[in-house]
Design a protein around this motif. Structure first.
Motif, short mmCIF file in Angstrom:
data_model
loop_
_atom_site.label_atom_id
_atom_site.label_comp_id
_atom_site.label_asym_id
_atom_site.label_seq_id
_atom_site.Cartn_x
_atom_site.Cartn_y
_atom_site.Cartn_z
N GLY A 1 -8.18 18.01 -5.78
CA GLY A 1 -9.49 18.45 -4.12
C GLY A 1 -10.31 16.06 -4.34
N LYS A 2 -9.04 15.34 -4.64
CA LYS A 2 -9.11 14.45 -4.28
C LYS A 2 -8.25 13.51 -3.56
CE LYS A 2 -14.24 12.84 -5.67
NZ LYS A 2 -14.66 11.61 -6.03
N GLY A 3 -8.08 12.66 -2.42
CA GLY A 3 -6.86 11.66 -2.46
C GLY A 3 -6.47 10.46 -2.60
N TRP A 4 -5.56 10.03 -2.44
CA TRP A 4 -6.32 8.83 -3.38
C TRP A 4 -4.67 7.85 -2.84
CZ3 TRP A 4 -1.39 7.50 -6.21
CH2 TRP A 4 0.00 7.88 -6.77
N PHE A 5 -4.84 6.53 -3.43
CA PHE A 5 -3.78 6.30 -2.47
C PHE A 5 -3.56 4.72 -4.10
CE2 PHE A 5 -7.63 3.41 -1.00
CZ PHE A 5 -7.03 2.32 -1.30
N LEU B 1 0.57 -1.63 -0.31
CA LEU B 1 -0.12 0.32 -0.04
C LEU B 1 0.69 1.09 0.23
CD1 LEU B 1 -2.79 1.54 0.57
CD2 LEU B 1 -2.24 1.81 3.12
N GLY B 2 1.02 1.93 -1.27
CA GLY B 2 1.41 3.06 -1.14
C GLY B 2 -0.22 4.31 -1.04
N ASP B 3 0.04 5.26 0.22
CA ASP B 3 -0.12 6.67 0.19
C ASP B 3 -0.06 8.02 0.71
OD1 ASP B 3 0.11 5.92 2.75
OD2 ASP B 3 -2.09 5.85 3.61
N ARG B 4 1.43 7.66 0.70
CA ARG B 4 1.99 8.98 1.08
C ARG B 4 3.74 8.98 -0.27
NH1 ARG B 4 1.33 10.34 6.26
NH2 ARG B 4 -0.45 8.57 7.03
N ASP B 5 3.78 10.46 -0.23
CA ASP B 5 4.61 10.46 -1.89
C ASP B 5 5.94 10.17 -0.41
OD1 ASP B 5 5.53 13.18 0.24
OD2 ASP B 5 5.02 14.16 -1.11
N ASN B 6 7.40 10.58 -0.82
CA ASN B 6 9.24 10.39 -0.35
C ASN B 6 9.09 11.31 0.83
OD1 ASN B 6 9.09 12.89 -2.20
ND2 ASN B 6 11.43 12.09 -2.60
N THR B 7 8.30 12.44 1.00
CA THR B 7 8.06 13.26 2.56
C THR B 7 7.61 12.47 3.57
OG1 THR B 7 6.85 15.33 1.68
CG2 THR B 7 8.93 15.25 0.46
N GLY B 8 6.84 11.80 2.90
CA GLY B 8 5.64 11.69 4.95
C GLY B 8 4.26 12.14 4.06
N THR B 9 4.22 12.58 3.15
CA THR B 9 3.33 13.75 2.71
C THR B 9 2.26 13.03 2.06
OG1 THR B 9 4.07 15.37 2.68
CG2 THR B 9 1.83 15.74 2.11
N TYR B 10 0.62 13.27 2.81
CA TYR B 10 -0.09 11.88 1.48
C TYR B 10 -0.30 12.12 -0.51
CZ TYR B 10 -2.10 10.39 5.60
OH TYR B 10 -2.77 9.43 7.31
N LEU B 11 -0.71 11.69 -0.78
CA LEU B 11 -0.60 11.57 -2.65
C LEU B 11 -2.24 12.94 -2.50
CD1 LEU B 11 -0.10 8.41 -3.22
CD2 LEU B 11 1.25 10.58 -3.13
#
Length: 494
Positions: free
Chosen positions: A464-468, A375-385
């Motif tokens: 405007g929408k989050g994703w994973f 599962l990936g829901d954050r970028d390399n900085t730890g911020t949500y996608l």
């Protein structure tokens, strides 16, 4: 008479001890007037005030309802799968749906890697037989609680050489008939789910092969289940319509009435009884309890989403220097996320908040066994996608797989494939990525607009929408587990 002389060196310590004793005695006596508890509940002479009693009762009912919600969520989620078929005319035991899934089909982390076949089976009238021919199938049967019953196809004991299994109802007696591999269900309703692998990328042949699976009652072999192609139909096989409102409890109550009581978790039935849900009894909560149950459904859903996307479990990370996480936290799970200490409730909540069905093959972390999910829901900085930003994902080659691999994008609100005018949510080794270099890293892109020159290796997201995303590997090789291979993290492209 002799006169005793008492020195001050004796009197002072005695007075100190006496005063201390009095102070200790006073401190040990409970307050009798309007004592405030650290909990915030008011007490008078050791008894709760009427307001405190009412508040404590409300809090207790709410807490029990939230815990009941989370435990029974897989059961209600399974009903969502069943109802999704019924909504488009597919009746239990009569027909099954098969299709090349896409964004138009709403369902928790469904994917477009292979065609699916599924059916709702009702064992209340007797055992049901499933015949899976030899070939590249991956199949399972789960009960109404999404507890695993058995595997078929490649993950099964026949390893793809064909299966002839019989599903037995919970009240069946005696030994199963000879000639079948038997699985006993704890519930009458059972989910049959099979995927067909598109060898050589032939999706149509794989889809058609699902129609070769035979399903029929043991006592009526002529009543074959009919397979219907639902590839182009809109379908919602999730519990989204119920999960955050009072309907959740109404759906659960009907399931409790229709299914036998499982002996494996009596305390969970006790929780339901405490909030007014008992098998065979009316469920008519008053306004107070209805409000509590409605709020508990919202809170329970939100708490499960925290488990899915903001877990603080240290064992969630697949690699110490990456943001990718294991979707399933407990390896080698077979039934209810069992561990030596009992159910791993956090792992169970996390899985069912974002996914469906269980099988040991889905959670093994061993070479060549089943499949794995990151599962990936954050970028390399730890911020949500963020759907309004563009990201790059580097996949070193070769990816350690024997069958195929993919990256699929999901809307975090529906936990289903992202729906855009691109009408695509996955990049797959069998299709879009079949001609990539086997030595150079593959760069994949995600964002609202395709970067120039990378249109064929891009998935559109929505501002405007989050994703994973899930990385899936089917037939993983050793490098997928020993740290010698790992994907990059999502990196924002500015």
């Amino acid at each position: 008479m002799p006169r005793w002389r008492i020195s001050s060196s004796f009197v002072v310590p005695c007075l100190v001890l006496l005063l201390a004793g009095c102070q200790t005695e006073n401190q040990s006596q409970p307050k009798t007037q309007n004592q405030a508890s650290p909990s915030g509940y008011g007490f008078n002479q050791g008894y709760p005030t009427p307001a405190a009693a009412q508040q404590a009762q409300n809090d207790t009912d709410f807490q029990r309802a939230v815990q009941a919600y989370r435990f029974w969520y897989p059961t209600v989620s399974a009903e969502g799968i069943f109802q999704g078929g019924r909504d488009i005319g597919i009746q239990d035991n009569v027909a099954g749906n098969m299709g090349a899934a896409g964004p138009r089909q709403v369902g928790f982390t469904l994917n477009s890697d292979t065609p699916y076949g599924s059916a709702t089976l009702d064992l209340s009238q007797g055992p049901i037989v499933i015949e899976v021919p030899p070939g590249p199938y991956i199949g399972l049967a789960d009960d109404h609680n999404q507890t695993w019953i058995l595997d078929m196809g490649i993950p099964g004991p026949g390893a793809g050489r064909g299966d002839k299994v019989i599903l037995l109802p919970p009240d069946s007696k005696g030994n199963p008939p000879a000639g079948y591999r038997a699985g006993r269900s704890e519930t009458y309703k059972v989910l049959l789910a099979v995927r067909a692998l598109p060898i050589g990328g032939d999706q149509k042949a794989a889809l058609n092969s699902l129609g070769n699976i035979k399903v029929y009652p043991l006592n009526a072999k002529d009543k074959l289940l009919a397979w219907q192609d639902t590839s182009e139909k809109k379908m919602d096989s999730s519990s989204l319509r119920w999960e955050d409102n009072f309907q959740y409890w109404q759906v659960l109550k009907k399931i409790i009435d229709d299914e036998p009581v499982s002996p494996r978790f009596p305390s969970m039935y006790g929780l339901l009884s405490a909030i007014g849900i008992e098998k065979g009894k009316p469920f008519n909560p008053d306004d107070r309890m209805r409000d509590i149950l409605t709020r508990a459904a919202k809170a329970g859903r939100d708490q499960m989403l925290v488990s899915a996307f903001a877990s603080n479990r240290p064992d969630r990370f697949a690699w110490p220097d990456r943001k990718w996480e294991w979707a399933g936290l407990v390896p080698n799970v077979a039934t209810f996320f069992d561990t030596p200490m009992g159910f791993d409730l956090e792992a169970r909540d996390r899985w069912f908040a974002q996914a469906i069905v269980t099988s040991p093959a889905m959670f093994r972390r061993t070479e060549g066994a089943g499949s794995l999910y990151w599962l990936g829901d954050r970028d390399n900085t730890g911020t949500y996608l963020d759907g309004g930003k563009t990201y790059k994902l580097s996949m070193p080659q070769p990816v350690p797989y024997k069958l195929f691999w993919s990256v699929t994008v999901y809307d975090n609100a529906t936990r289903s494939e992202v729906q855009t005018d691109q009408d695509k949510a996955a990049l797959r080794s069998l299709f879009e990525l079949k001609n990539i270099s086997t030595t150079q890293p593959t760069e994949l892109y995600f964002g609202p607009t395709a970067p120039a020159g990378h249109e064929t290796q891009w998935i559109k997201t929505i501002p405007g929408k989050g994703w994973f995303a899930y990385i899936r590997i089917y037939g993983p090789e050793k490098a997928a587990f020993d740290g010698s291979w790992k994907p990059g993290d999502f990196e924002e492209v500015k």
